[in-house]
Write an enzyme that holds these catalytic residues in place. Structure first.
Site, PDB file in Angstrom:
ATOM      1  N   ILE A 230       0.211  -0.946   0.271  1.00 53.03           N
ATOM      2  CA  ILE A 230      -0.193   0.031  -0.216  1.00 53.03           C
ATOM      3  C   ILE A 230       1.023   1.262  -0.041  1.00 53.03           C
TER       4      ILE A 230
ATOM      5  N   ASP B  39      11.748   2.702   5.542  1.00 55.56           N
ATOM      6  CA  ASP B  39      11.483   1.183   5.318  1.00 55.56           C
ATOM      7  C   ASP B  39      12.782   0.318   5.604  1.00 55.56           C
TER       8      ASP B  39
ATOM      9  N   ASN C 213       9.645  -6.720   4.443  1.00 54.22           N
ATOM     10  CA  ASN C 213       8.956  -7.374   3.479  1.00 54.22           C
ATOM     11  C   ASN C 213       8.642  -6.573   2.480  1.00 54.22           C
TER      12      ASN C 213
ATOM     13  N   SER D 247      -7.607  -1.228  10.260  1.00 54.41           N
ATOM     14  CA  SER D 247      -7.962  -2.607   9.725  1.00 54.41           C
ATOM     15  C   SER D 247      -9.186  -2.990  10.047  1.00 54.41           C
ATOM     16  N   ALA D 248     -10.127  -2.874   9.554  1.00 51.77           N
ATOM     17  CA  ALA D 248     -11.626  -3.698   9.625  1.00 51.77           C
ATOM     18  C   ALA D 248     -11.335  -4.735  10.634  1.00 51.77           C
TER      19      ALA D 248
ATOM     20  N   TYR E  65      -3.018  -9.835  16.029  1.00 48.82           N
ATOM     21  CA  TYR E  65      -2.399  -8.845  14.693  1.00 48.82           C
ATOM     22  C   TYR E  65      -3.557  -7.851  14.972  1.00 48.82           C
TER      23      TYR E  65
ATOM     24  N   LYS F 273      -3.608  -3.634  16.418  1.00 48.58           N
ATOM     25  CA  LYS F 273      -3.668  -2.232  15.556  1.00 48.58           C
ATOM     26  C   LYS F 273      -5.084  -1.753  16.939  1.00 48.58           C
TER      27      LYS F 273
ATOM     28  N   TYR G 215      -9.074  -0.130   7.203  1.00 47.70           N
ATOM     29  CA  TYR G 215      -8.839  -0.874   5.956  1.00 47.70           C
ATOM     30  C   TYR G 215      -9.902  -1.839   5.356  1.00 47.70           C
TER      31      TYR G 215
ATOM     32  N   LEU H 292      -7.112 -13.649  -0.205  1.00 47.94           N
ATOM     33  CA  LEU H 292      -7.538 -14.572  -1.658  1.00 47.94           C
ATOM     34  C   LEU H 292      -6.827 -13.767  -3.230  1.00 47.94           C
TER      35      LEU H 292
ATOM     36  N   ARG I 286     -11.217 -21.789   7.564  1.00 43.52           N
ATOM     37  CA  ARG I 286      -9.973 -21.166   8.551  1.00 43.52           C
ATOM     38  C   ARG I 286     -10.437 -20.701   9.819  1.00 43.52           C
TER      39      ARG I 286
ATOM     40  N   ASP J  78     -12.031 -17.264  10.579  1.00 38.19           N
ATOM     41  CA  ASP J  78     -12.799 -15.941   9.708  1.00 38.19           C
ATOM     42  C   ASP J  78     -13.866 -15.693   9.842  1.00 38.19           C
TER      43      ASP J  78
HETATM   44  P1  NAD Z   1       3.613  -4.606   3.458  1.00 32.21           P
HETATM   45  O1  NAD Z   1       4.248  -5.891   4.086  1.00 32.21           O
HETATM   46  O2  NAD Z   1       3.929  -4.559   1.695  1.00 32.21           O
HETATM   47  O3  NAD Z   1       3.906  -3.171   3.918  1.00 32.21           O
HETATM   48  C1  NAD Z   1       3.920  -2.777   5.325  1.00 32.21           C
HETATM   49  C2  NAD Z   1       5.958  -1.976   4.783  1.00 32.21           C
HETATM   50  O4  NAD Z   1       6.575  -1.634   6.245  1.00 32.21           O
HETATM   51  C3  NAD Z   1       6.984  -2.790   4.505  1.00 32.21           C
HETATM   52  O5  NAD Z   1       7.462  -2.613   3.715  1.00 32.21           O
HETATM   53  C4  NAD Z   1       7.357  -3.731   5.760  1.00 32.21           C
HETATM   54  O6  NAD Z   1       8.771  -3.752   4.590  1.00 32.21           O
HETATM   55  C5  NAD Z   1       7.769  -2.370   6.092  1.00 32.21           C
HETATM   56  N1  NAD Z   1       8.324  -2.175   7.889  1.00 32.21           N
HETATM   57  C6  NAD Z   1       7.712  -3.916   8.280  1.00 32.21           C
HETATM   58  N2  NAD Z   1       8.346  -3.675   9.835  1.00 32.21           N
HETATM   59  C7  NAD Z   1       9.237  -2.392   9.969  1.00 32.21           C
HETATM   60  C8  NAD Z   1      10.229  -1.782  11.287  1.00 32.21           C
HETATM   61  N3  NAD Z   1       9.848  -1.933  12.229  1.00 32.21           N
HETATM   62  N4  NAD Z   1      10.781  -0.944  10.427  1.00 32.21           N
HETATM   63  C9  NAD Z   1      10.818  -0.058   9.254  1.00 32.21           C
HETATM   64  N5  NAD Z   1       9.887  -0.843   7.920  1.00 32.21           N
HETATM   65  C10 NAD Z   1       8.697  -1.545   8.576  1.00 32.21           C
HETATM   66  O7  NAD Z   1       1.715  -4.510   4.075  1.00 32.21           O
HETATM   67  P2  NAD Z   1       0.933  -3.848   3.242  1.00 32.21           P
HETATM   68  O8  NAD Z   1       0.185  -4.412   2.682  1.00 32.21           O
HETATM   69  O9  NAD Z   1       1.526  -2.631   2.484  1.00 32.21           O
HETATM   70  O10 NAD Z   1       0.530  -2.452   4.778  1.00 32.21           O
HETATM   71  C11 NAD Z   1       0.658  -1.591   4.835  1.00 32.21           C
HETATM   72  C12 NAD Z   1      -0.064  -1.611   6.681  1.00 32.21           C
HETATM   73  O11 NAD Z   1      -1.183  -1.786   6.687  1.00 32.21           O
HETATM   74  C13 NAD Z   1       0.638  -2.243   7.861  1.00 32.21           C
HETATM   75  O12 NAD Z   1       0.457  -1.676   8.458  1.00 32.21           O
HETATM   76  C14 NAD Z   1      -0.700  -3.291   7.647  1.00 32.21           C
HETATM   77  O13 NAD Z   1      -1.028  -3.602   8.620  1.00 32.21           O
HETATM   78  C15 NAD Z   1      -1.498  -2.113   6.839  1.00 32.21           C
HETATM   79  N6  NAD Z   1      -3.361  -2.931   6.524  1.00 32.21           N
HETATM   80  C16 NAD Z   1      -2.685  -4.159   5.461  1.00 32.21           C
HETATM   81  C17 NAD Z   1      -4.038  -4.748   4.910  1.00 32.21           C
HETATM   82  C18 NAD Z   1      -3.702  -5.680   3.798  1.00 32.21           C
HETATM   83  O14 NAD Z   1      -4.451  -6.683   3.893  1.00 32.21           O
HETATM   84  N7  NAD Z   1      -2.609  -5.338   3.043  1.00 32.21           N
HETATM   85  C19 NAD Z   1      -4.833  -4.624   5.602  1.00 32.21           C
HETATM   86  C20 NAD Z   1      -5.288  -3.451   6.918  1.00 32.21           C
HETATM   87  C21 NAD Z   1      -4.336  -2.923   7.505  1.00 32.21           C
HETATM   88  N1  UFG Z   2     -10.020 -17.144   1.655  1.00 30.15           N
HETATM   89  C1  UFG Z   2      -9.623 -18.610   0.519  1.00 30.15           C
HETATM   90  N2  UFG Z   2      -8.833 -18.924   0.166  1.00 30.15           N
HETATM   91  C2  UFG Z   2      -7.680 -18.405   0.592  1.00 30.15           C
HETATM   92  C3  UFG Z   2      -7.290 -16.978   0.857  1.00 30.15           C
HETATM   93  C4  UFG Z   2      -8.068 -16.393   1.386  1.00 30.15           C
HETATM   94  O1  UFG Z   2     -10.834 -19.177   0.574  1.00 30.15           O
HETATM   95  O2  UFG Z   2      -6.322 -19.226   0.094  1.00 30.15           O
HETATM   96  C5  UFG Z   2     -11.086 -16.835   1.572  1.00 30.15           C
HETATM   97  C6  UFG Z   2     -11.257 -16.294   3.326  1.00 30.15           C
HETATM   98  O3  UFG Z   2     -11.382 -17.561   3.515  1.00 30.15           O
HETATM   99  C7  UFG Z   2     -12.099 -14.704   3.343  1.00 30.15           C
HETATM  100  C8  UFG Z   2     -11.803 -14.676   1.483  1.00 30.15           C
HETATM  101  O4  UFG Z   2     -10.882 -15.260   0.990  1.00 30.15           O
HETATM  102  O5  UFG Z   2     -13.352 -15.557   3.203  1.00 30.15           O
HETATM  103  C9  UFG Z   2     -11.016 -13.348   2.224  1.00 30.15           C
HETATM  104  O6  UFG Z   2      -9.556 -13.514   2.588  1.00 30.15           O
HETATM  105  P1  UFG Z   2      -8.238 -12.852   3.175  1.00 30.15           P
HETATM  106  O7  UFG Z   2      -7.098 -13.638   3.614  1.00 30.15           O
HETATM  107  O8  UFG Z   2      -7.490 -12.561   1.838  1.00 30.15           O
HETATM  108  O9  UFG Z   2      -8.851 -12.049   3.743  1.00 30.15           O
HETATM  109  P2  UFG Z   2      -9.182 -11.803   5.389  1.00 30.15           P
HETATM  110  O10 UFG Z   2     -10.512 -10.692   4.790  1.00 30.15           O
HETATM  111  O11 UFG Z   2      -9.327 -12.916   6.216  1.00 30.15           O
HETATM  112  O12 UFG Z   2      -8.026 -10.482   6.308  1.00 30.15           O
HETATM  113  C10 UFG Z   2      -7.476 -10.007   5.057  1.00 30.15           C
HETATM  114  C11 UFG Z   2      -6.273  -8.974   5.818  1.00 30.15           C
HETATM  115  C12 UFG Z   2      -6.077  -9.228   7.567  1.00 30.15           C
HETATM  116  C13 UFG Z   2      -6.759  -7.872   7.765  1.00 30.15           C
HETATM  117  C14 UFG Z   2      -8.556  -8.136   7.172  1.00 30.15           C
HETATM  118  C15 UFG Z   2      -9.230  -7.053   6.918  1.00 30.15           C
HETATM  119  O13 UFG Z   2      -5.364 -10.293   5.584  1.00 30.15           O
HETATM  120  O14 UFG Z   2      -4.836  -8.627   8.362  1.00 30.15           O
HETATM  121  O15 UFG Z   2      -8.234  -8.317   5.703  1.00 30.15           O
HETATM  122  O16 UFG Z   2      -9.127  -5.194   6.706  1.00 30.15           O
HETATM  123  F1  UFG Z   2      -7.492  -7.602   8.855  1.00 30.15           F
END
Ligand code: NAD
Ligand code: UFG
Length: 339
Positions: free
Chosen positions: A12, A31, A35, A124-125, A148, A152, A176, A199, A291, A294
């Site tokens: 993101i 960064d 990851n 996060s949601a 996790y 948050k 999000y 997914l 899972r 979920d």
């Molecule tokens: P991502 O892992 O791609 O990005 C996170 C970044 O933070 C990475 O580049 C990683 O190298 C860096 N990082 C981690 N720990 C660090 C540290 N201690 N110091 C400096 N850098 C560090 O993840 P993303 O999907 O881009 O998510 C960004 C943020 O949004 C996260 O905080 C995540 O929890 C939150 N979020 C993500 C989702 C999702 O589904 N992707 C949903 C809700 C919230």
């Molecule tokens: N799913 C499958 N097969 C897979 C992966 C996921 O059937 O291989 C299903 C899950 O059961 C769920 C849906 O797809 O019904 C979405 O699953 P994700 O793992 O993609 O996402 P989640 O909603 O479980 O969780 C994500 C992030 C969390 C975040 C949450 C709300 O992983 O970190 O959205 O923002 F907190």
């Protein structure tokens, strides 16, 4: 205006950095690359024709942070840096609390020491746990079901306390829903390490032939086709939400908490067929047991985001799938091949 983007090389963060540059902000990306790859930022620079000040550092290390704040006058921080794998957080809770919570403590302390008190935080949601009803509004009860999610929630509460102690702080908590998709160039996107937990990357890797088949976790939920329903949101729409939050932050009094979702719920089977249509590829799947942890349904009420930020998601499920597919096709191994 100079914005520090922690975790800016991640999924993101890189998309948000791109939009910030396009909108004329000065951007510093901080960064640890735990990851992510610096290649994402090199590509952002190519796409925008602008330079990013890219700093390798860890939010848990005060000295790393101090080096940034003592050299640059940072006006606001967008704080993405964090660990995000739910399953891993259950196995390694202390690592998650240390990184996500203690890291944010260090960040806020160093910010305050340097007079920077504006922060947009990636929540996060997941903080809604298993909601009693949908769509989900910001004032629903908060409840975390894993470390996790608790990390948050803790940071949200910590930032509210920080504001109570010092009203100069301006805080936007963005919750999000499910970010998917990639920049339309196919140059930047989600690059999960190992087997994807989420997914959309799993579907994309199956379509490209890297995985044999998708396991659908349960088809007996109380949803229109029995599979889990989520609010998938295009990552570029999500990134735009951050720009709107930054525009708002200057005039903000206190803490603003906003859902970033589309308001539309799609099931796993809906996503599979949308992806097949967008890619022209078959996505083989099997029905597997549910899972653990979920929930059946999770989608946002996006009304408050519209009201306070003047933001709403624009991109369709078809664009989410097409853009994911373009990224996956052009970069079957993510950033690793050339980084
Ligand atoms: P991502 O892992 O791609 O990005 C996170 C970044 O933070 C990475 O580049 C990683 O190298 C860096 N990082 C981690 N720990 C660090 C540290 N201690 N110091 C400096 N850098 C560090 O993840 P993303 O999907 O881009 O998510 C960004 C943020 O949004 C996260 O905080 C995540 O929890 C939150 N979020 C993500 C989702 C999702 O589904 N992707 C949903 C809700 C919230
Ligand atoms: N799913 C499958 N097969 C897979 C992966 C996921 O059937 O291989 C299903 C899950 O059961 C769920 C849906 O797809 O019904 C979405 O699953 P994700 O793992 O993609 O996402 P989640 O909603 O479980 O969780 C994500 C992030 C969390 C975040 C949450 C709300 O992983 O970190 O959205 O923002 F907190």
């Amino acid at each position: 205006m100079t914005v520090l983007v922690t975790g800016g090389a991640g999924y993101i963060g890189s998309h948000t950095t791109l939009l910030l540059l396009e909108s004329g902000y000065e951007v510093i990306v901080f960064d640890s690359f735990c990851n992510a790859s610096p290649e994402s930022i090199r590509r952002v620079e190519k796409l925008t024709g602008k330079n990013v000040n890219l700093i390798e550092g860890d939010i848990r290390k005060r000295d790393d942070l101090k080096k940034v704040f003592s050299v640059h006058k940072v006006d606001a921080v967008i704080h993405f840096a964090g660990l995000k794998a739910v399953g891993e957080s259950v196995e390694q809770p202390l690592r998650y609390y240390e990184n996500n919570v203690c890291g944010t403590v260090q960040l806020c302390e160093v910010m305050a020491e340097h007079g920077c008190k504006s922060i947009v935080f990636s929540s996060s949601a997941t903080v809604y746990g298993d909601p009693h009803t949908t769509p989900i509004k910001e004032d629903f009860p908060l409840y975390a079901t894993n470390p996790y999610g608790r990390s948050k929630l803790m940071v949200e509460e910590m930032l509210r306390d920080v504001y109570v102690s010092d009203s100069e702080w301006k805080v936007v908590l963005l919750r999000y829903f499910n970010p998917v998709g990639a920049h339309e160039s196919g140059q930047i996107g989600e690059d999960p390490s190992g087997i994807p937990n989420n997914l959309m990357p799993f579907i994309a890797q199956t379509a490209v032939g890297k995985r044999e088949k998708l396991s659908i976790f349960g088809d007996d939920y109380d949803t229109h086709d029995g599979t889990g329903v989520r609010d998938y949101i295009h990552v570029v729409d999500l990134a735009e939400g951050h720009l709107k939050a930054l525009e708002k932050i200057a005039s903000l009094n206190g803490v603003l908490t906003v859902n970033l979702g589309t308001g539309q719920g799609y099931s796993v089977l809906d996503m599979v067929s949308a992806f097949e249509k967008a890619s022209g590829k078959k996505v083989p799947y099997e029905i597997a047991p549910r899972r653990s942890g979920d929930i059946a349904k999770c989608y946002a009420d996006p009304g408050y985001a519209r009201e306070v930020l003047g933001w709403e998601a624009k991109k369709s499920i078809n664009e989410m799938c097409e853009d994911t597919w373009r990224w996956q096709r052009k970069n079957p191994n993510g950033y690793t091949e050339i980084s």
